[in-house]
Scaffold this active site. Structure first.
Site, PDB file in Angstrom:
ATOM      1  N   GLN A 106      32.729  -7.527 -20.316  1.00 30.34           N
ATOM      2  CA  GLN A 106      32.576  -6.194 -20.901  1.00 30.34           C
ATOM      3  C   GLN A 106      31.194  -5.633 -20.584  1.00 30.34           C
ATOM      4  OE1 GLN A 106      31.898  -5.530 -25.222  1.00 30.34           O
ATOM      5  NE2 GLN A 106      33.878  -4.496 -25.194  1.00 30.34           N
ATOM      6  N   TYR A 175      28.938   3.350 -29.413  1.00 39.53           N
ATOM      7  CA  TYR A 175      27.911   3.101 -28.405  1.00 39.53           C
ATOM      8  C   TYR A 175      27.881   4.273 -27.414  1.00 39.53           C
ATOM      9  CZ  TYR A 175      27.801  -1.523 -30.485  1.00 39.53           C
ATOM     10  OH  TYR A 175      27.679  -2.565 -31.380  1.00 39.53           O
ATOM     11  N   CYS A 349      41.290 -17.570 -40.389  1.00 42.19           N
ATOM     12  CA  CYS A 349      40.094 -16.746 -40.515  1.00 42.19           C
ATOM     13  C   CYS A 349      40.177 -15.981 -41.827  1.00 42.19           C
ATOM     14  CB  CYS A 349      40.016 -15.770 -39.343  1.00 42.19           C
ATOM     15  SG  CYS A 349      38.671 -14.576 -39.447  1.00 42.19           S
ATOM     16  N   CYS A 352      35.617 -12.619 -43.182  1.00 42.45           N
ATOM     17  CA  CYS A 352      34.423 -12.330 -43.974  1.00 42.45           C
ATOM     18  C   CYS A 352      33.367 -11.628 -43.151  1.00 42.45           C
ATOM     19  CB  CYS A 352      33.853 -13.617 -44.545  1.00 42.45           C
ATOM     20  SG  CYS A 352      33.296 -14.789 -43.290  1.00 42.45           S
ATOM     21  N   GLU A 417      40.623 -36.059 -57.797  1.00 39.19           N
ATOM     22  CA  GLU A 417      40.299 -34.761 -58.388  1.00 39.19           C
ATOM     23  C   GLU A 417      40.648 -34.794 -59.874  1.00 39.19           C
ATOM     24  OE1 GLU A 417      39.421 -31.400 -59.840  1.00 39.19           O
ATOM     25  OE2 GLU A 417      38.839 -31.740 -57.744  1.00 39.19           O
TER      26      GLU A 417
END
Length: 648
Positions: A106, A175, A349, A352, A417
């Site tokens: 790019q 940009y 994902c 965030c 746990e």
């Protein structure tokens, strides 16, 4: 889900003379892995090698600056404005292609979006409009525009010389090229301003000049912003910004000019942006589909497109290629896992945007869910030479990750746990708001993985020194988390005063709620209560909300809290909690009373070291991970769990 469900996503595609092995594209992202002088580094090569090996069809390496003196956006951005960059770029292209992926570079110029603090020079733009740094760039003279065009042409020639399969012009995201296209940034009254055909002239001149230099067959892609917007409840264009209709027209012109594919994104305008966790999956697909109807060349869509949604949209003909950026940072093996019909093994994902947080980019970006991101060589996951016995105490994110990694390495793992359900604080936060589905996906992934991997689970069982000694582990990993801090406020011991964690887990409250603490947990709790129709106020001693939260999430919380009608009192000291009010003193010394049927304490946490102290003498081979060692965020918790799982 059968393999046939991904038949379109996994099918090959031709893009110009390029033959792609599947429809998955690694979207261009500048992760800050370049050297201080903008050259390819070994770290960058290993990073892209891992993604290429993971099975993606095409990698668009982003973003290479064509003019470092005026167009660089970050200190470690890749440069392609001199032949000095060729050896490193050649190694990078060869590495990507060797793994079977197409390598596209790019080409980028930041224009007025950069700052003299980065470039050392005055920024330039179509028009003299102040940027977010408070600098007003100089408007390019008409005679200078040809010089910038030539910088793109020279960069494209270098990319071809370096062995890249093609180049992409970055004409999106505000940009330089995007600034010329946009009436928001382009106020010129010459042949490069005004009507759309004038605003598009700069881009079309670049395309024509690149074509003359590298030939008609060399693959040329272009990334466009479909619209300019502020992302709130949905994607809505801003007044006077570029419209979808205008971008569609530009797309037709690019098709006619010989561009081989269009990469459709959007531009975010303004300082406060909604946190990407709240964006709908596939929110940009309608824009890509609209542009696809108008052109004869392949269209790439981006913006939170998971494999299942990508398959459906591809099969419906809405676009030809699905770009994945952050998803491939979180799990570089995503394409291979989809090809093996194991999408449930993909590390989710959580969007965030930590990987794009400029505060994290000093030494390269970070990923909340993939500790090996940028450290692929140092933290490579390999089978252990000899299986050993590992016990993990604690089923929060750090403990779950430690158990997962240790088991993947071939160790025998047991996890204890004390609660009846796995997840720890992640369980409470992931269910705290309808805007947090990715966190729930992360918890589901971690729990499913350790179950499928055969980790021996002991739920509702607290690990005791006796149990630990009897098991005689080779390694004990303590991930017992943290306990909430209860501030010493008069009246804080009353029954209607509740810890935030209990409220996030469903504890009932009154109709009027005061939340003490304006950090991430306080804001999340307030948003959950507002969603339930409560009248909520946040009281904090800090000057603003989410002070210690990372950039994108902080932006979201700062926007979302007042947008939900939540009252915010900053820089106040809590004096007393009564049965119906909270008494505070403002920074100006004024006494105020806030009505409250319930009070929620979100005053932070302290490490839970109780079990560590008990076991220190009887189990010498013990390590701590996560909040029980030091307080941190989700990224730190998962990284410490990952490292603990690698430690034996």
């Amino acid at each position: 889900m059968s393999h046939q469900a991904f038949s379109t996503l996994l099918s090959p595609l031709s893009c110009g003379r390029l033959r792609l092995r599947n429809r998955m594209v690694m979207a261009p992202m500048d992760c800050g892995f370049g050297s201080e002088d903008g050259q390819v580094t070994p770290r960058m090569i290993v990073y892209y090698q891992k993604r290429a090996r993971g099975g993606v069809g095409m990698i668009i390496v982003g973003s290479a600056c064509v003019e470092s003196q005026r167009g660089r956006i970050s200190p470690r951005q890749l440069l392609i404005d001199s032949d000095r960059s060729l050896p490193g770029l050649r190694r990078l292209a060869q590495t990507i292609r060797k793994q079977g992926a197409a390598a596209v570079l790019q080409l980028h110029h930041a224009g007025g979006k950069t700052t003299a603090m980065v470039t050392g020079n005055e920024p330039v733009a179509p028009s003299a409009i102040a940027n977010r740094f408070g600098e007003t760039p100089r408007a390019l003279a008409a005679g200078e525009i040809g010089e910038v065009v030539e910088s793109f042409v020279a960069a494209a020639a270098r990319a071809r010389m370096a062995g890249f399969d093609g180049v992409e012009l970055h004409a999106a995201h505000g940009y330089l090229i995007s600034q010329f296209l946009s009436p928001t940034y382009n106020r010129r009254n010459d042949e490069y301003g005004g009507a759309l055909e004038n605003r598009a002239r700069f881009l079309l001149e670049i395309v024509a000049a690149v074509r003359r230099r590298v030939g008609k067959d060399y693959p040329l892609l272009c990334r466009l912003s479909a619209i300019e917007c502020r992302v709130e409840a949905s994607f809505r264009p801003i007044p006077d910004g570029i419209t979808l209709e205008e971008t569609t027209t530009v797309a037709r012109w690019l098709d006619q000019a010989g561009v081989h594919a269009l990469d459709v994104s959007t531009s975010l305008v303004g300082e406060v942006r909604m946190h990407p966790m709240s964006w709908p999956e596939g929110g940009l697909i309608p824009h890509a589909a609209q542009i696809r109807k108008a052109v004869s060349i392949p269209v790439i869509a981006c913006g939170r497109i998971p494999p299942q949604l990508a398959e459906e949209a591809l099969a419906a003909g809405k676009f030809e290629l699905a770009a994945m950026g952050r998803a491939l940072i979180a799990d570089p093996e995503l394409p291979a896992k989809v090809a093996r019909n194991r999408p449930q093994d993909v590390v989710p994902c959580i969007y965030c945007a930590l990987c794009s947080d400029p505060q994290m980019a000093v030494n390269g970006c970070a990923c909340a869910v993939n500790p090996a991101f940028g450290q692929e060589r140092e933290l490579e996951l390999r089978r252990a030479p000899q299986p050993k016995k590992v016990i993990v105490a604690g089923g929060g994110p750090s403990g779950l990750e430690a158990a997962r990694i240790a088991r993947l390495r071939g160790h025998e793992v047991a996890l204890y746990e004390a609660a009846e359900e796995l997840g720890g604080r992640l369980l409470a936060i992931s269910e705290s708001s309808p805007k947090r589905p990715p966190l729930n996906a992360l918890r589901t992934f971690l729990v499913r993985q350790i179950e499928e991997l055969g980790v021996e689970l002991h739920l509702g069982e607290r690990l005791t020194p006796e149990r630990a000694a009897a098991a005689a582990p080779d390694l004990l990993i303590l991930a017992t988390g943290a306990v909430p801090v209860r501030p010493e406020i008069p009246g804080a011991a009353q029954p209607h005063v509740l810890p935030a964690g209990e409220v996030l887990r469903g504890a009932p409250t009154g109709e009027r709620v005061a939340v003490v603490g304006g950090g991430e947990e306080g804001c999340e709790t307030a948003l959950r209560l507002a969603d339930q129709g409560r009248e909520v106020a946040i009281l904090t001693r800090e000057p603003r909300l989410a002070l210690e939260t990372s950039g994108e999430l902080a932006d979201f919380l700062v926007w979302a809290v007042p947008a939900q009608g939540i009252a915010v009192l900053t820089q106040v000291n809590i004096q007393e909690i009564t049965s119906s009010e909270v008494h505070v003193v403002t920074r100006r010394g004024e006494n105020r009373s806030v009505p409250a049927d319930s009070v929620v304490l979100a005053a932070g946490y302290r490490p839970n070291t109780e079990l560590f102290e008990e076991l220190r003498a009887s189990v010498p081979d013990a390590v701590r991970a996560g909040d029980c060692a030091r307080l941190g965020d989700l990224r730190k918790a998962l990284e410490e769990g990952y490292r603990a799982g690698l430690s034996l």
